[in-house]
Enzyme design. Structure first.
Site, PDB file in Angstrom:
ATOM      1  N   HIS A   1       5.502   8.422  10.278  1.00  0.00           N
ATOM      2  CA  HIS A   1       6.543   7.428  10.565  1.00  0.00           C
ATOM      3  C   HIS A   1       7.939   8.062  10.610  1.00  0.00           C
ATOM      4  O   HIS A   1       8.866   7.455  11.160  1.00  0.00           O
ATOM      5  CB  HIS A   1       6.532   6.338   9.493  1.00  0.00           C
ATOM      6  CG  HIS A   1       5.726   5.136   9.851  1.00  0.00           C
ATOM      7  ND1 HIS A   1       5.832   4.486  11.057  1.00  0.00           N
ATOM      8  CD2 HIS A   1       4.792   4.448   9.132  1.00  0.00           C
ATOM      9  CE1 HIS A   1       5.020   3.449  11.071  1.00  0.00           C
ATOM     10  NE2 HIS A   1       4.368   3.409   9.923  1.00  0.00           N
TER      11      HIS A   1
ATOM     12  N   GLY B   1       0.826  -1.199   0.000  1.00  0.00           N
ATOM     13  CA  GLY B   1       0.000   0.000   0.000  1.00  0.00           C
ATOM     14  C   GLY B   1       0.857   1.243   0.000  1.00  0.00           C
ATOM     15  O   GLY B   1       0.700   2.138  -0.828  1.00  0.00           O
ATOM     16  N   ALA B   2       1.804   1.288   0.945  1.00  0.00           N
ATOM     17  CA  ALA B   2       2.730   2.416   1.051  1.00  0.00           C
ATOM     18  C   ALA B   2       3.847   2.010   1.996  1.00  0.00           C
ATOM     19  O   ALA B   2       3.695   1.113   2.824  1.00  0.00           O
ATOM     20  CB  ALA B   2       2.020   3.669   1.557  1.00  0.00           C
ATOM     21  N   MET B   3       4.989   2.694   1.875  1.00  0.00           N
ATOM     22  CA  MET B   3       6.158   2.378   2.692  1.00  0.00           C
ATOM     23  C   MET B   3       6.863   3.658   3.100  1.00  0.00           C
ATOM     24  O   MET B   3       7.081   4.553   2.284  1.00  0.00           O
ATOM     25  CB  MET B   3       7.112   1.457   1.909  1.00  0.00           C
ATOM     26  CG  MET B   3       8.375   1.090   2.664  1.00  0.00           C
ATOM     27  SD  MET B   3       8.032   0.176   4.186  1.00  0.00           S
ATOM     28  CE  MET B   3       9.483   0.550   5.145  1.00  0.00           C
ATOM     29  N   GLU B   4       7.251   3.727   4.377  1.00  0.00           N
ATOM     30  CA  GLU B   4       7.728   4.973   4.980  1.00  0.00           C
ATOM     31  C   GLU B   4       9.228   5.187   4.870  1.00  0.00           C
ATOM     32  O   GLU B   4       9.816   5.902   5.693  1.00  0.00           O
ATOM     33  CB  GLU B   4       7.334   5.008   6.461  1.00  0.00           C
ATOM     34  CG  GLU B   4       8.104   4.042   7.388  1.00  0.00           C
ATOM     35  CD  GLU B   4       7.446   2.708   7.606  1.00  0.00           C
ATOM     36  OE1 GLU B   4       7.804   2.003   8.560  1.00  0.00           O
ATOM     37  OE2 GLU B   4       6.554   2.350   6.786  1.00  0.00           O
ATOM     38  N   ASN B   5       9.899   4.621   3.876  1.00  0.00           N
ATOM     39  CA  ASN B   5      11.340   4.813   3.716  1.00  0.00           C
ATOM     40  C   ASN B   5      11.739   6.256   4.013  1.00  0.00           C
ATOM     41  O   ASN B   5      11.093   7.189   3.558  1.00  0.00           O
ATOM     42  CB  ASN B   5      11.763   4.484   2.288  1.00  0.00           C
ATOM     43  CG  ASN B   5      11.102   3.234   1.772  1.00  0.00           C
ATOM     44  OD1 ASN B   5      11.323   2.160   2.270  1.00  0.00           O
ATOM     45  ND2 ASN B   5      10.251   3.402   0.769  1.00  0.00           N
TER      46      ASN B   5
ATOM     47  N   HIS C   1      -0.082   9.007   7.551  1.00  0.00           N
ATOM     48  CA  HIS C   1       0.507   7.864   8.262  1.00  0.00           C
ATOM     49  C   HIS C   1       1.975   7.681   7.902  1.00  0.00           C
ATOM     50  O   HIS C   1       2.834   7.572   8.793  1.00  0.00           O
ATOM     51  CB  HIS C   1      -0.277   6.596   7.921  1.00  0.00           C
ATOM     52  CG  HIS C   1       0.225   5.359   8.576  1.00  0.00           C
ATOM     53  ND1 HIS C   1      -0.295   4.870   9.750  1.00  0.00           N
ATOM     54  CD2 HIS C   1       1.229   4.507   8.239  1.00  0.00           C
ATOM     55  CE1 HIS C   1       0.354   3.775  10.108  1.00  0.00           C
ATOM     56  NE2 HIS C   1       1.289   3.535   9.196  1.00  0.00           N
ATOM     57  N   GLU C   2       2.266   7.653   6.611  1.00  0.00           N
ATOM     58  CA  GLU C   2       3.654   7.411   6.206  1.00  0.00           C
ATOM     59  C   GLU C   2       4.561   8.574   6.597  1.00  0.00           C
ATOM     60  O   GLU C   2       5.716   8.364   6.987  1.00  0.00           O
ATOM     61  CB  GLU C   2       3.729   7.144   4.705  1.00  0.00           C
ATOM     62  CG  GLU C   2       2.862   5.994   4.219  1.00  0.00           C
ATOM     63  CD  GLU C   2       3.088   4.694   4.972  1.00  0.00           C
ATOM     64  OE1 GLU C   2       4.202   4.458   5.479  1.00  0.00           O
ATOM     65  OE2 GLU C   2       2.127   3.907   5.085  1.00  0.00           O
TER      66      GLU C   2
END
Length: 611
Positions: free
Chosen positions: A305, A265-269, A301-302
């Protein structure tokens, strides 16, 4: 295909610190779909607690090892076996250089570095970095990164990685190079790169402290007209985090990349969030209100993080809710504040509780029930559950309910002061909350270690002669899921923040004074949060109107804990709560109960033979 190997169970109790630390990483990636060569230069040091002869054991998957050297000298005694690279006899500290190659185009796992539609992407959470190079691929190894990307300019005109852009230049043969530097320590699961054909919108803002920041949303060219809402959501999230928690964007730039080829869905790199287009693209012609709300929530949200997950991360994957439960709570609060009114906040709270009841409560009652912080796993990717996320968010919300909004902020401030740049545990977060507020939250820790949804039975006794109402609460939570195995310890009572109000005959809230208190305190605050900590506990409210009808309790206001309340209400009492309760959640709850009863009665009436 059936799995034929025997799964290995990993236990939280077996955690040990790594024998070596790595505090700085320099990566050079010559990107090629068929064979990408990765040169990693790692600054390592032996951990103080490690044995002097302990080897450095790195992990890697589907990699071709080209060469290894330490302090510029080739290593002859390195051994490869079962996905590991073992280096014995290393000095206490030094520089390790590893050259390895991977095949992005052949990587169909979508973990690590892969190619899709001609573009390069990475997904490294939870254990994908080991598919890029040999490394201590675990969250408690945190390092600063300097990354050099090289690729064919025609195929990959855009080269992105974590942090700040240091330099760009042209190379022979139609290739080009970009150098990125992330000055903040992070674990390898937060590493990211994107290379390909993308376009952007960008905006410059100033942080609360007056620093210039560059914000970019990168997408495929055809999607550029659908990015404005995502950019606005990012700016709103940045401003909200500054106001609510005093947290600023730390890098010079922040980038969102949205492509349909991203399998998560999504990633907080760190500084380079990668999204599936579902959670970025929207315009008024094609998107619904729900689409716009979901994009705002996921972008928030991301971004959140960046502090709760990146600047402070998990010691091990058992602590996943440390970052996910906390960040879900933060995005829930953000979305509620963006609603712009108290009724809007109530609607958001109702939506969140509906998801919890419809999805997490059944998980908590079934064979897959597990604690917010599990004690073992066989497959790390199965950890990403509604219990870890949504119930974990409710656990964080209970801190705020117990300590108040100001007390929660004090706990967050202490948490960052103590642990910025560290990999820590759920217990460290609980300790910060407790210490910042002078509270003993030892029993509260059971929310992390015990599974299941407690059922709270509430019974009241009214004494009109002396104007006192006695509330008796009892809790039960049978063993579920893994707790039903032989030898599992007996479950203990939870520390439940139980919010209550009392309504008088005129529908107004009554001042709440517990027996033993000198006065009711602030009469404008007619909701009390009770510390319900025993299997059965009695609370006696005094100085209520004598000779009057019994006050009507409004129980578990704002859904103050993830429990099931067993209370006896008549239809008339529910109607009264629906009409008068000052707590918006409980007004809705009363309406739901009334509607459910009416529907069940209709079903019973319509059965064959019913009259």
């Amino acid at each position: 295909m059936l799995r034929t190997d025997t799964p290995v169970t990993v236990y939280r109790k077996d955690y040990t610190a790594p024998a070596f630390t790595i505090d700085h990483v320099e990566l050079v990636l010559d990107l090629d779909p068929q064979r990408t060569v990765v040169t990693s230069t790692l600054r390592f040091a032996r951990h103080a607690s490690a044995a002097a002869d302990a080897p450095l054991v790195l992990v890697g998957e589907d990699l071709e090892l080209v060469g290894v050297s330490v302090d510029g000298k080739p290593v002859a005694n390195a051994t490869q076996q079962a996905g590991t690279l073992t280096l014995p006899g290393l000095p206490a500290q030094g520089t390790l250089e590893i050259t390895a190659a991977c095949q992005p185009a052949a990587n169909t796992s979508l973990s690590g570095l892969y190619v899709s539609n001609g573009n390069f992407f990475t997904q490294c959470e939870a254990e994908g970095f080991r598919r890029i190079t040999y490394f201590l691929d675990r969250p408690d190894v945190m390092a600063t990164f300097r990354v050099t990307l090289r690729a064919d300019r025609a195929a990959c005109p855009v080269l992105l990685s974590n942090g700040n852009l240091v330099s760009e230049r042209e190379l022979p043969g139609g290739r080009h190079e970009a150098v990125w530097e992330d000055p903040f320590r992070k674990p390898s699961y937060l590493f990211a790169l994107v290379a390909g054909k993308l376009e952007r919108i960008e905006e410059r803002i100033q942080s609360a402290s007056g620093k210039d920041k560059l914000l970019q949303v990168w997408v495929e060219a055809r999607d550029l007209d659908k990015t404005r809402h995502a950019m606005d959501s990012l700016i709103h999230a940045i401003r909200w985090d500054e106001r609510r928690f005093g947290l600023e964007l730390d890098l010079d730039r922040f980038m969102i990349v949205a492509v349909s080829d991203f399998n998560m869905g999504a990633m907080e790199n760190k500084g380079l969030n990668i999204f599936n287009t579902k959670y970025v693209l929207a315009n008024a012609q094609t998107a619904t209100d729900i689409d716009f709300a979901n994009i705002e929530a996921v972008v928030g949200h991301e971004y959140f993080h960046n502090w709760t997950g990146n600047r402070v991360t998990c010691r091990d994957w058992f602590q996943l809710s440390l970052k996910e439960g906390l960040t879900v709570f933060r995005d829930q609060e953000f979305s509620a504040d963006m609603m712009g009114s108290e009724s809007g906040r109530a609607v958001k709270r109702i939506e969140d509780v509906r998801v919890l009841r419809q999805v997490q409560f059944p998980e908590d009652a079934g064979p897959m029930a597990h604690p917010v912080r599990p004690d073992s796993y066989e497959e790390i990717n199965n950890f990403y559950t509604v219990t870890v996320y949504e119930k974990g968010a409710e656990v964080v919300r209970m801190y705020q309910t117990l300590l108040g909004r100001d007390g929660f902020r004090k706990g967050m401030d202490l948490y960052f002061k103590r642990h910025d740049g560290q990999a820590v545990t759920c217990d460290d977060f609980r300790a910060a909350m407790a210490d910042a507020n002078g509270r003993d939250l030892t029993q509260f820790g059971l929310w992390y270690s015990q599974a299941g949804t407690p059922v709270v039975t509430a019974r009241t006794t009214w004494n009109a002669d002396d104007g006192s109402l006695t509330l008796t609460l009892s809790q039960r939570c049978p063993k579920v899921g893994i707790e039903t195995r032989a030898g599992s310890p007996e479950k203990q009572p939870f520390h439940i923040p139980f919010a209550i109000g009392l309504l008088g005959a005129d529908g107004h809230d009554l001042p709440l004074q517990l027996e033993g208190e000198a006065a009711a305190g602030n009469t404008s605050n007619t909701t009390r949060v009770l510390d319900f900590t025993q299997a059965e506990q009695t609370f006696r409210f005094v100085n209520l109107p004598r000779g009057a009808a019994a006050p009507l309790p409004s129980l578990l206001r704002n859904f103050s804990a993830p429990v099931i309340v067993d209370a006896e209400y008549t239809d008339a009492q529910l109607t009264f709560l629906l009409a008068h309760d000052s707590d918006a959640f409980n007004r809705w709850e009363a309406g739901q109960r009334l509607a459910t009863r009416a529907l069940l009665q209709l079903v019973a009436t319509c059965r064959p033979g019913a009259r």
